[in-house]
Enzyme design. Structure first.
Site, PDB file in Angstrom:
ATOM      1  N   ASP A  11       2.018  -5.212   8.752  1.00 42.04           N
ATOM      2  CA  ASP A  11       0.902  -4.298   8.568  1.00 42.04           C
ATOM      3  C   ASP A  11      -0.370  -5.153   8.471  1.00 42.04           C
ATOM      4  O   ASP A  11      -0.520  -5.955   7.537  1.00 42.04           O
ATOM      5  CB  ASP A  11       1.116  -3.474   7.294  1.00 42.04           C
ATOM      6  CG  ASP A  11       0.018  -2.438   7.101  1.00 42.04           C
ATOM      7  OD1 ASP A  11      -1.131  -2.706   7.507  1.00 42.04           O
ATOM      8  OD2 ASP A  11       0.307  -1.374   6.530  1.00 42.04           O
TER       9      ASP A  11
ATOM     10  N   TYR B 184     -10.465   1.142  11.113  1.00 40.35           N
ATOM     11  CA  TYR B 184     -11.714   1.551  10.445  1.00 40.35           C
ATOM     12  C   TYR B 184     -12.113   0.626   9.316  1.00 40.35           C
ATOM     13  O   TYR B 184     -13.106   0.847   8.660  1.00 40.35           O
ATOM     14  CB  TYR B 184     -11.605   3.000   9.942  1.00 40.35           C
ATOM     15  CG  TYR B 184     -10.368   3.285   9.112  1.00 40.35           C
ATOM     16  CD1 TYR B 184     -10.296   2.898   7.786  1.00 40.35           C
ATOM     17  CD2 TYR B 184      -9.274   3.935   9.668  1.00 40.35           C
ATOM     18  CE1 TYR B 184      -9.165   3.150   7.035  1.00 40.35           C
ATOM     19  CE2 TYR B 184      -8.136   4.198   8.919  1.00 40.35           C
ATOM     20  CZ  TYR B 184      -8.087   3.803   7.596  1.00 40.35           C
ATOM     21  OH  TYR B 184      -6.968   4.041   6.859  1.00 40.35           O
ATOM     22  N   LYS B 185     -11.323  -0.426   9.073  1.00 36.07           N
ATOM     23  CA  LYS B 185     -11.682  -1.383   8.025  1.00 36.07           C
ATOM     24  C   LYS B 185     -12.545  -2.480   8.652  1.00 36.07           C
ATOM     25  O   LYS B 185     -13.646  -2.210   9.077  1.00 36.07           O
ATOM     26  CB  LYS B 185     -10.415  -1.876   7.339  1.00 36.07           C
ATOM     27  CG  LYS B 185      -9.775  -0.728   6.524  1.00 36.07           C
ATOM     28  CD  LYS B 185      -8.421  -1.042   5.930  1.00 36.07           C
ATOM     29  CE  LYS B 185      -7.915   0.172   5.151  1.00 36.07           C
ATOM     30  NZ  LYS B 185      -6.486   0.119   4.859  1.00 36.07           N
TER      31      LYS B 185
ATOM     32  N   PHE C 223       0.874  -1.170   0.000  1.00 33.12           N
ATOM     33  CA  PHE C 223       0.000   0.000   0.000  1.00 33.12           C
ATOM     34  C   PHE C 223       0.917   1.227   0.000  1.00 33.12           C
ATOM     35  O   PHE C 223       1.892   1.279   0.757  1.00 33.12           O
ATOM     36  CB  PHE C 223      -0.882  -0.024   1.251  1.00 33.12           C
ATOM     37  CG  PHE C 223      -1.911   1.071   1.279  1.00 33.12           C
ATOM     38  CD1 PHE C 223      -3.076   0.953   0.546  1.00 33.12           C
ATOM     39  CD2 PHE C 223      -1.713   2.211   2.036  1.00 33.12           C
ATOM     40  CE1 PHE C 223      -4.026   1.964   0.574  1.00 33.12           C
ATOM     41  CE2 PHE C 223      -2.662   3.229   2.065  1.00 33.12           C
ATOM     42  CZ  PHE C 223      -3.819   3.102   1.330  1.00 33.12           C
TER      43      PHE C 223
ATOM     44  N   ARG D 176     -12.580  -3.921  -6.797  1.00 31.20           N
ATOM     45  CA  ARG D 176     -12.217  -4.579  -5.551  1.00 31.20           C
ATOM     46  C   ARG D 176     -13.447  -4.703  -4.654  1.00 31.20           C
ATOM     47  O   ARG D 176     -14.171  -3.737  -4.442  1.00 31.20           O
ATOM     48  CB  ARG D 176     -11.135  -3.740  -4.866  1.00 31.20           C
ATOM     49  CG  ARG D 176     -10.421  -4.440  -3.750  1.00 31.20           C
ATOM     50  CD  ARG D 176      -9.336  -3.541  -3.204  1.00 31.20           C
ATOM     51  NE  ARG D 176      -9.908  -2.391  -2.512  1.00 31.20           N
ATOM     52  CZ  ARG D 176      -9.312  -1.746  -1.508  1.00 31.20           C
ATOM     53  NH1 ARG D 176      -8.126  -2.125  -1.097  1.00 31.20           N
ATOM     54  NH2 ARG D 176      -9.884  -0.715  -0.928  1.00 31.20           N
TER      55      ARG D 176
HETATM   56  C1  LIG Z   1      -5.688   1.316   4.821  1.00 34.44           C
HETATM   57  C2  LIG Z   1      -4.232   1.118   4.898  1.00 34.44           C
HETATM   58  C3  LIG Z   1      -3.405   2.080   5.481  1.00 34.44           C
HETATM   59  C4  LIG Z   1      -4.004   3.352   5.987  1.00 34.44           C
HETATM   60  O1  LIG Z   1      -3.117   4.217   6.570  1.00 34.44           O
HETATM   61  P1  LIG Z   1      -3.657   5.475   7.376  1.00 34.44           P
HETATM   62  O2  LIG Z   1      -2.446   6.136   7.847  1.00 34.44           O
HETATM   63  O3  LIG Z   1      -4.518   4.934   8.488  1.00 34.44           O
HETATM   64  O4  LIG Z   1      -4.467   6.313   6.445  1.00 34.44           O
HETATM   65  C5  LIG Z   1      -2.046   1.807   5.578  1.00 34.44           C
HETATM   66  N1  LIG Z   1      -1.530   0.648   5.109  1.00 34.44           N
HETATM   67  C6  LIG Z   1      -2.310  -0.289   4.529  1.00 34.44           C
HETATM   68  C7  LIG Z   1      -1.709  -1.576   4.044  1.00 34.44           C
HETATM   69  C8  LIG Z   1      -3.672  -0.078   4.398  1.00 34.44           C
HETATM   70  O5  LIG Z   1      -4.451  -0.988   3.825  1.00 34.44           O
END
Ligand SMILES: *Cc1c(COP(=O)(O)O)cnc(C)c1O
Length: 413
Positions: free
Chosen positions: A198, A223-224, A127, A372
């Site tokens: 992560d 939040y997911k 990500f 997705r």
């Molecule tokens: C959703 C997500 C994030 C989000 O990062 P924020 O700092 O909370 O916006 C980071 N890494 C991954 C792999 C994600 O899926």
């Protein structure tokens, strides 16, 4: 022969051991929500928790609520609620800041634990924020470099005695590919490096045992699949063996051993609180806390079984109903290697996703061509999966996606 009929979906719902959890979430009428991997729905108890925080604690309690309402301890007390979901014993999990910020903290902490090594190893297909924060860690550490894994099959080939820390996503945000946390952690540690996971796309939906699998550090958002709400704080896990030995770079007063002694020099708190930096988002924490209460009643193994069943069912239905429309299944077909999402590809992915959303079927689009869909077992029904596939087939069959309004790009895709 699988049953592709609508009645088949109804029977699957009737036999679903998790069916009753749906009633604990607010799911809008007319919506089939396949985006819980990006923003989970609201727990029905969240508004009351926030109202209490607003009207009781803030409006009436004012500053006394830091003590009287336990605000000061929320990052840790909510961390303890989350800990069983990720297989952590007490004292190692804290809820704070965003995933991006927490990655930065952990990369520094890991680099400081391996002063004789100079490489951060991560995936090219991470990500983006994980990659960007790695760049940030490089810019504030001399003589450190980033190495990107292009081909996951060759993790060992990319390792070496210069690697200080390995940062990997448990589930890939695009493809949904699930990594073997236990064996990879072991392999990385065998080479003397520190492992940071992560967990953004796996916490709350994939069983994991951070303690038993000897994980060093982990981050994740709430939040997911954990449904903590937009902007809910992320979490950090740090194995007990590191507590009291960590140097994290954002040494704010909330991580100080005695914040209200107002000392001149930073002296870290010896436990997991040392990962805090400044004042925390208390209102968001209240919503998150309500969301995590649901998980006290959830068996993640059962969630995983339904997740595999839902994603597998979706793929079978796509194969059966959407043949001949140039739609490809990008995600792995082996359910053991698949997280809780399925990504499809199509050249016209963006407008197709917009046409689905227009019909109340909410998924998302990831550039360049990915449709997705997330499958959150606590509230999703099989019948919704069936209906979603019929909408998709209809959109492809009629070409109704090809309208100007569906091609218009909004900032969030
Ligand atoms: C959703 C997500 C994030 C989000 O990062 P924020 O700092 O909370 O916006 C980071 N890494 C991954 C792999 C994600 O899926």
């Amino acid at each position: 022969m699988p049953d592709f009929s609508r009645d088949g979906a109804v029977s699957l719902d009737q036999a679903d051991p998790l069916g009753h959890f749906r009633g604990r979430y607010h799911i809008p009428d007319g919506v089939i929500y396949l985006d819980g991997n990006s923003l989970g729905p609201m727990a029905k108890t969240a508004p009351e928790a926030m109202a209490t925080a607003l009207e009781g604690e803030w409006a009436n309690g004012l500053i006394t609520s830091w003590n009287a309402a336990g605000w000061w301890d929320l990052p840790v007390s909510i961390g303890e609620k989350l800990a069983p979901v990720i297989g952590a014993a007490p004292g190692q999990t804290v809820v704070t800041d965003s995933t991006s910020i927490n990655i930065y903290k952990l990369l520094h902490a890991a680099l400081a634990l391996r002063p004789d090594r100079s490489v951060i190893l991560t995936e090219a297909d991470s990500f983006p924020t994980d990659l960007y924060m790695t760049e940030g860690a490089l810019s504030s550490n001399r003589d450190i470099s980033r190495r990107l894994i292009q081909d996951f099959g060759d993790l060992n080939g990319q390792m070496g005695d210069d690697v200080a820390v390995v940062l990997l996503s448990h589930v890939n945000y695009r493809t949904g590919a699930l990594l073997d946390m236990k064996s990879i952690t072991q392999a990385v540690q065998d080479q003397g490096a520190i492992m940071v996971w992560d967990l953004c796309h796996s916490s709350g939906v994939i069983p994991m045992e951070l303690d038993d699998w000897n994980v060093d550090f982990a981050v994740g958002c709430t939040y997911k699949y954990l449904n903590g709400g937009p902007g809910a704080p992320a979490f950090i896990y740090a194995a007990k063996r590191y507590l009291g030995k960590i140097q994290q770079p954002l040494s704010g007063w909330w991580g100080h051993a005695a914040p209200f002694d107002f000392e001149q020099d930073f002296r870290p708190e010896p436990g997991i609180r040392s990962f805090l930096c400044g004042t925390q988002p208390i209102l968001s924490m209240r919503a998150l806390s309500a969301a995590l209460d649901v998980f006290a009643d959830v068996d993640i193994q059962t969630v995983r079984q339904k997740s595999q069943a839902l994603t597998g069912y979706f793929i079978e239905l796509i194969d059966h109903y959407c043949k001949g429309y140039d739609l490809e299944v990008l995600s792995l077909r082996d359910e053991q290697l698949r997280g809780s999402q399925v990504s499809l590809t199509h050249r016209q992915g963006y407008p197709i996703v917009q046409a689905l959303i227009d019909r109340g079927v909410i998924g998302d689009f990831r550039t360049p061509d990915q449709l997705r869909f997330g499958f959150a077992p606590l509230y999703l029904r099989y019948i919704e999966v069936w209906d979603a596939v019929q909408h998709l087939r209809d959109i492809l069959e009629t070409g109704s996606w090809d309208q100007a309004r569906f091609h218009k790009r909004d900032p969030v895709t």
